[in-house]
Design an enzyme around this catalytic site. Sequence first.
Site, short mmCIF file in Angstrom:
data_model
loop_
_atom_site.label_atom_id
_atom_site.label_comp_id
_atom_site.label_asym_id
_atom_site.label_seq_id
_atom_site.Cartn_x
_atom_site.Cartn_y
_atom_site.Cartn_z
N ALA A 119 0.89 -1.16 0.00
CA ALA A 119 0.00 0.00 0.00
C ALA A 119 0.92 1.20 0.00
O ALA A 119 1.80 1.31 0.86
CB ALA A 119 -0.91 0.00 1.22
N GLU A 120 0.74 2.11 -0.95
CA GLU A 120 1.76 3.16 -1.15
C GLU A 120 1.81 4.13 0.02
O GLU A 120 2.76 4.90 0.14
CB GLU A 120 1.55 3.89 -2.48
CG GLU A 120 0.32 4.77 -2.56
CD GLU A 120 -0.87 4.03 -3.13
OE1 GLU A 120 -0.92 2.79 -3.01
OE2 GLU A 120 -1.77 4.70 -3.69
N ASN A 121 0.80 4.11 0.89
CA ASN A 121 0.88 4.97 2.07
C ASN A 121 1.87 4.44 3.10
O ASN A 121 2.20 5.16 4.04
CB ASN A 121 -0.49 5.15 2.71
CG ASN A 121 -1.13 3.82 3.09
OD1 ASN A 121 -1.09 2.87 2.30
ND2 ASN A 121 -1.71 3.74 4.27
N SER A 126 8.55 4.25 -0.12
CA SER A 126 7.42 3.69 -0.85
C SER A 126 7.50 4.08 -2.32
O SER A 126 7.37 3.23 -3.22
CB SER A 126 6.12 4.18 -0.23
OG SER A 126 5.02 3.54 -0.81
#
Lengths: 217, 217, 205, 205
Positions: A45-47, A87
């Site tokens: 998840a890019e967060n 990320s």
Amino acid sequence: MDAKEIIARRVAQEVRPGMLVNLGIGLPSMVANFVPSDRHVFFQAENGVIGLGARPPEGMEERDLTDAGGGFVSAVPGAASIDSAMSFGLIRGGHLDMTVLGGLQVDERGYLANWMVPGQMVPGMGGAMDLVAGARRVIVAMLHSARGASKIVPECTLPLTAARRVSLIVTEMAVIEPTVRGLVLRECGPGVSVEDISAATEAALIVPEDVPQMNLG
Amino acid sequence: MDAKEIIARRVAQEVRPGMLVNLGIGLPSMVANFVPSDRHVFFQAENGVIGLGARPPEGMEERDLTDAGGGFVSAVPGAASIDSAMSFGLIRGGHLDMTVLGGLQVDERGYLANWMVPGQMVPGMGGAMDLVAGARRVIVAMLHSARGASKIVPECTLPLTAARRVSLIVTEMAVIEPTVRGLVLRECGPGVSVEDISAATEAALIVPEDVPQMNLG
Amino acid sequence: MIPEGAVLLIGGFMGVGSPHRLIDAIVARGVGGLTLVNNDTCRPGEGVGKLIDAGLVARAIVSHIGLNPVAQKKMLAGEMQVELVPQGTLVERIRAGGVGLGGVLTPTGIGTLVEEGKQVLEIDGRRFLLEKPIRGDFALLDARQSDYVGNLEYSLTAHNFNPVMALAADTVIAEPHHIMPVGVIPPDAVKTPGVLVDYILERAR
Amino acid sequence: MIPEGAVLLIGGFMGVGSPHRLIDAIVARGVGGLTLVNNDTCRPGEGVGKLIDAGLVARAIVSHIGLNPVAQKKMLAGEMQVELVPQGTLVERIRAGGVGLGGVLTPTGIGTLVEEGKQVLEIDGRRFLLEKPIRGDFALLDARQSDYVGNLEYSLTAHNFNPVMALAADTVIAEPHHIMPVGVIPPDAVKTPGVLVDYILERAR
């Protein structure tokens, strides 16, 4: 099986063992449900997490463990927390094996538009531009048409997400591969004929002699 | 008191409470010995630690805790390990309050040369170029002369470390501040007269009316 | 696995945080013509210095060679090419190679020999050197411990270039001091996610 | 402490990892004309969304405003300027501001609207956008815990922009959930060294 499940199941077939995969919010996130756990895939998840797991049971949510849509998630064994620099370093640096995103339009060059409709809706690109520019494979998972209009068009009229040819388009009607020569029809959806697809597609399609049915796993 | 101790003691007076300070190897590293512990200064070693402490007692060394010269050190309470990207991010980004380095030459512009002697010695710049380009205050701590030749010269003949005016030059004979107008003599070393300094300095010096003696703490 | 002429990113700062078992293995196999990217050339007989002693390094991209007379001699004799790079620039060039940036715009080196032959950009009135990304065929890393997924933790000043090099090579081989079961390293303690690491080899005791 | 018109870097991703106590304090004081740098505009009534609800934000530099209809409305009405930046570019621009680089050379945005008005560099045959550094007057950070020196640890997906923003502001204020005695956080666990942090304010329980 509804249209979205067809798409999610078909995209899941693209996931190879050991891959690092980013799933966009909405339809793309459904793909995880159809990837067998023995494939040892890590979802990013890019967060900020690698090794995203399912939504935890009610009452066991952790405020600081969410996906990019803000929904509560869990972490699988071997998960890693990462900050936004790491990320997107992974994404831009070519370390992400596959990203699955929704689309507003894809055109004959294989270019994707999915971040704004001028004058109507300007949500912002979030991480989409980095994902499309940087991931090794970019898969667009979307309904074939919206409000009766084909989303697969000769040339995008909406602002592009990246000037890069995406790897594959998966809709409930078809699997289409953008190539140097143009859009090649690779598979037909369940109960859909080549003629149905051509009729529903505004862009020109290259149709090989044999177009098999989708394998839905 | 020998020349090096004079220099180290005088440089220690420049250290203000709460500063983050980087000391070069050799003479500059002696400065730490003269900074009172109640000044709550953090020393950075650019190889990866903030909160460098004294050399540990024999037998208590840790292989993975060294300074930039490769010598064993300890870590003070509140120390942090950092990787090279963070370490030089702090240096280049202006987060380092002061760096103390040795010098081969400093010239009337205040420019420092300290990383190579063409044809003779090419050790490499290590972290020196980043330190001189990035630290808020750059203090050159060096003997006034080498082999009878002044190290404070009209214009550096050796390759520069950075095209930046250093903040202060401290030798056993003098404290000299490079300014837009040139090199200003600020203090005389113990038992040294203004005339002695002028005679030992190849560069032109601006000499104010009152030049006090060094305060050695 | 490592062929002649490979570009190796090797972690370590004067040998601290270097993968000593992997270095010894390369020396034992005698693979030559290597390009070595490291902070320094260490000392003769230590760390990456062993690769230079053995004559395996054709080119070194480092910030410092001052403590290795063998490296100095080989450079002056023309037996080994040396590219000296400011330490902060070196780590950012490797990072740029790892995170897909086109280069580094740094003030370090402006007005010095380092500027020679490079593009200088003026941005909002300040001048910056454009420094090119560095990538390796292999990254050889030291780590405090890993799990079997390859998640890495580092120790004190043995971090140095290791976390950045983990991003910047086609094949990443880590040499942890211990390998732990999956799930034992908490997510917040992981400094290099296992997805970056291709092989792990435990340091021999 | 925060004046009218200040540029604020505020950690958080859809409110996760945002310093909620500090945000509430700014809303209570009603300091206006702010420039907000955050991943997004959160939702109305949540996180940095509260600053927008209160009309304190004159300009937002974010990657996404899609989940905040108030932000959308204010943007279309011209009450708030919005600069949309790709997320990976945003974090690198802040990092560049923090670590003293002159800009970011990224492939992201090439061939899109993001390219407009920006310099494009061709480096070894590939095209990159030159994106400018971002710095703030203040960085307001969320952290899992700190010690009294200001060393910070972060939690899971509450890391996001916080560690990078800690580098890029003149004054850095952290809001840890707990403050521990000095010496309790091991050096290897520190993600933001205390020397970067000017003030710490414990999250109210």
